[in-house]
Design a protein around this motif. Structure first.
Motif, mmCIF file in Angstrom:
data_model
loop_
_atom_site.group_PDB
_atom_site.id
_atom_site.type_symbol
_atom_site.label_atom_id
_atom_site.label_comp_id
_atom_site.label_asym_id
_atom_site.label_seq_id
_atom_site.Cartn_x
_atom_site.Cartn_y
_atom_site.Cartn_z
ATOM 1 N N GLN A 260 33.655 56.358 45.611
ATOM 2 C CA GLN A 260 32.617 57.118 44.919
ATOM 3 C C GLN A 260 31.355 57.190 45.776
ATOM 4 O O GLN A 260 30.678 58.231 45.818
ATOM 5 C CB GLN A 260 32.315 56.462 43.565
ATOM 6 C CG GLN A 260 31.286 57.215 42.731
ATOM 7 C CD GLN A 260 31.729 58.615 42.365
ATOM 8 O OE1 GLN A 260 32.925 58.838 42.111
ATOM 9 N NE2 GLN A 260 30.797 59.552 42.356
ATOM 10 N N GLU A 261 31.019 56.097 46.462
ATOM 11 C CA GLU A 261 29.860 56.123 47.351
ATOM 12 C C GLU A 261 30.079 57.082 48.514
ATOM 13 O O GLU A 261 29.149 57.800 48.913
ATOM 14 C CB GLU A 261 29.585 54.718 47.874
ATOM 15 C CG GLU A 261 29.048 53.762 46.816
ATOM 16 C CD GLU A 261 28.853 52.359 47.358
ATOM 17 O OE1 GLU A 261 29.156 52.150 48.556
ATOM 18 O OE2 GLU A 261 28.399 51.482 46.605
ATOM 19 N N GLN A 262 31.295 57.119 49.077
ATOM 20 C CA GLN A 262 31.587 58.082 50.134
ATOM 21 C C GLN A 262 31.446 59.511 49.629
ATOM 22 O O GLN A 262 30.885 60.371 50.317
ATOM 23 C CB GLN A 262 32.998 57.846 50.676
ATOM 24 C CG GLN A 262 33.147 56.588 51.505
ATOM 25 C CD GLN A 262 34.558 56.431 52.049
ATOM 26 O OE1 GLN A 262 35.458 57.193 51.695
ATOM 27 N NE2 GLN A 262 34.765 55.424 52.877
ATOM 28 N N LEU A 263 31.957 59.782 48.422
ATOM 29 C CA LEU A 263 31.828 61.111 47.847
ATOM 30 C C LEU A 263 30.362 61.476 47.618
ATOM 31 O O LEU A 263 29.951 62.634 47.858
ATOM 32 C CB LEU A 263 32.602 61.181 46.532
ATOM 33 C CG LEU A 263 32.611 62.530 45.799
ATOM 34 C CD1 LEU A 263 33.224 63.607 46.679
ATOM 35 C CD2 LEU A 263 33.358 62.416 44.482
ATOM 36 N N THR A 264 29.574 60.503 47.183
ATOM 37 C CA THR A 264 28.140 60.758 46.980
ATOM 38 C C THR A 264 27.450 61.083 48.295
ATOM 39 O O THR A 264 26.595 61.987 48.355
ATOM 40 C CB THR A 264 27.482 59.534 46.323
ATOM 41 O OG1 THR A 264 28.159 59.228 45.101
ATOM 42 C CG2 THR A 264 26.020 59.792 46.046
ATOM 43 N N ARG A 265 27.808 60.363 49.374
ATOM 44 C CA ARG A 265 27.210 60.658 50.683
ATOM 45 C C ARG A 265 27.610 62.040 51.168
ATOM 46 O O ARG A 265 26.793 62.778 51.743
ATOM 47 C CB ARG A 265 27.622 59.589 51.701
ATOM 48 C CG ARG A 265 26.911 58.255 51.512
ATOM 49 C CD ARG A 265 27.093 57.376 52.727
ATOM 50 N NE ARG A 265 28.473 56.987 52.906
ATOM 51 C CZ ARG A 265 29.008 55.872 52.428
ATOM 52 N NH1 ARG A 265 28.246 55.042 51.722
ATOM 53 N NH2 ARG A 265 30.279 55.570 52.640
ATOM 54 N N ARG A 269 25.072 65.183 52.020
ATOM 55 C CA ARG A 269 25.085 65.970 53.250
ATOM 56 C C ARG A 269 25.265 67.452 52.957
ATOM 57 O O ARG A 269 24.643 68.307 53.599
ATOM 58 C CB ARG A 269 26.206 65.472 54.163
ATOM 59 C CG ARG A 269 25.995 64.070 54.698
ATOM 60 C CD ARG A 269 27.177 63.624 55.534
ATOM 61 N NE ARG A 269 27.031 62.249 55.991
ATOM 62 C CZ ARG A 269 27.960 61.591 56.670
ATOM 63 N NH1 ARG A 269 29.113 62.194 56.973
ATOM 64 N NH2 ARG A 269 27.752 60.341 57.050
ATOM 65 N N ALA A 270 26.127 67.772 52.003
ATOM 66 C CA ALA A 270 26.318 69.179 51.646
ATOM 67 C C ALA A 270 25.056 69.776 51.031
ATOM 68 O O ALA A 270 24.739 70.948 51.256
ATOM 69 C CB ALA A 270 27.496 69.315 50.674
ATOM 70 N N ALA A 271 24.314 68.980 50.260
ATOM 71 C CA ALA A 271 23.082 69.488 49.665
ATOM 72 C C ALA A 271 21.995 69.715 50.704
ATOM 73 O O ALA A 271 21.075 70.522 50.474
ATOM 74 C CB ALA A 271 22.591 68.511 48.600
ATOM 75 N N ARG A 272 22.080 69.030 51.838
ATOM 76 C CA ARG A 272 21.073 69.216 52.887
ATOM 77 C C ARG A 272 21.327 70.447 53.741
ATOM 78 O O ARG A 272 20.439 70.889 54.475
ATOM 79 C CB ARG A 272 21.039 67.979 53.787
ATOM 80 C CG ARG A 272 20.473 66.742 53.114
ATOM 81 C CD ARG A 272 20.690 65.516 53.986
ATOM 82 N NE ARG A 272 20.164 65.699 55.331
ATOM 83 C CZ ARG A 272 20.451 64.922 56.369
ATOM 84 N NH1 ARG A 272 21.276 63.903 56.186
ATOM 85 N NH2 ARG A 272 19.932 65.148 57.536
ATOM 86 N N LEU A 273 22.526 71.011 53.669
ATOM 87 C CA LEU A 273 22.854 72.140 54.542
ATOM 88 C C LEU A 273 21.948 73.352 54.330
ATOM 89 O O LEU A 273 21.506 73.968 55.316
ATOM 90 C CB LEU A 273 24.321 72.530 54.350
ATOM 91 C CG LEU A 273 25.350 71.586 54.981
ATOM 92 C CD1 LEU A 273 26.756 72.056 54.665
ATOM 93 C CD2 LEU A 273 25.138 71.497 56.484
#
Length: 305
Positions: A260-265, A269-273
């Motif tokens: 879940q933490e990997q998915l959150t990271r 990253r996708a939100a920063r694109l």
């Protein structure tokens, strides 16, 4: 200036003499190690990693160990350097010597090379002194920056493979394996896909096999790298041993949390694109759009005048 022209060649001759002395000391230590190995019944084919290193690497390692043994660095500083190298996944016997020797050579060599090169161009003395000082700072901090980048890559590799390792540990626990054989089996299975995680689990398994305190070995699992996920894994395993909680349930819960933490990271990253793509769009795309939209109008205005 004449003194400087005489001093630079003398400096390089001094460095060469020190390098030859360090190589002689390293060769003597290797001969002594081979004699001890033969006396202990070991084969000559079982050479250490240092025997297969190039000559210049062995010179740097010998120079670093000579500085470390000379007392110029305090025991606390040497311990911090070893811990920093371990946190970056570097655990070779000559790693400390290579790091200290490379740092010393770069701190001395880069300013010397810069001093020799700056005489080919005409610059002011203040600018030359500034460039030589900058070269000394780069030589002093360069190895530290390299180790920090190595640590970041090592931590990313550990985080990428830890969830898979936990799933395999759950399978081993369901199959009836205890903690120590389970860690060794998981390390062996993921050695090809996730070598960083396999290295950490192998070290922990060996410490549990050799030492008497399982708690200390599991605590060291997170201390070596300073990674929070490994610290949580060690504390989870300690709690299962101390309170008798089911090992499979604890590992499944921890594996789900890590995924879940990997998915959150990934989501972060996708939100920063969109934010990161704003500047390239302004620089490269908007001028083309303005040219396509306003180009014909500009050409008509120019034709009218």
């Amino acid at each position: 200036m004449a003194l400087l022209y005489v001093g630079v060649p003398a400096f390089f001759l001094l460095i060469a003499a020190i390098a030859m002395l360090m190589l002689k000391l390293v060769i003597q230590e290797e001969k002594l190690a081979r004699r001890i190995a033969r006396a202990g019944g070991l084969s000559v084919a079982a050479e250490t990693e240092a025997d297969r290193q190039p000559v210049h690497i062995r010179i740097i390692v010998g120079l670093g160990f000579a500085v470390a043994r000379s007392g110029l660095l305090s025991p606390k500083t040497l311990a911090d350097l070893r811990h920093t190298l371990r946190m970056a996944g570097i655990r070779d016997q000559g790693a400390l010597g290579l790091f200290v020797g490379a740092k010393l050579l770069m701190f001395i060599g880069l300013p010397a090379i810069g001093f020799a090169s700056l005489h080919l161009v005409h610059l002011s003395e203040i600018l030359q002194i500034g460039l030589i000082g900058g070269a000394a700072i780069v030589g002093l901090l360069g190895p530290d920056m390299i180790i920090q980048q190595r640590r970041k890559r090592f931590v990313k590799r550990v985080e990428a493979g830890l969830a898979d390792a936990l799933d395999l540990m759950v399978i081993c626990a369901d199959a009836g394996l205890s903690l120590e054989p389970g860690l060794a089996r998981v390390a062996n299975e993921i050695r090809e896909t996730h070598p960083a995680v396999a290295q950490e689990l192998t070290i922990t398994s060996n410490e549990m096999r050799i030492g008497n305190q399982v708690r200390d070995a599991l605590t060291a699992l997170g201390t070596r790298t300073g990674l929070d996920s490994l610290k949580r894994l060690g504390s989870t395993l300690i709690q299962t041993i101390q309170y008798g909680t089911p090992l499979t349930q604890a590992l499944r819960t921890l594996s789900a949390e890590l995924r879940q933490e990997q998915l959150t990271r990934f989501e972060e990253r996708a939100a920063r694109l969109p934010v990161l793509l704003t500047l390239p769009m302004i620089i490269f795309i908007l001028p083309c759009v303005f040219l396509v939209v306003g180009g014909p109008a500009i050409l008509k205005v120019m034709a009218a005048f």
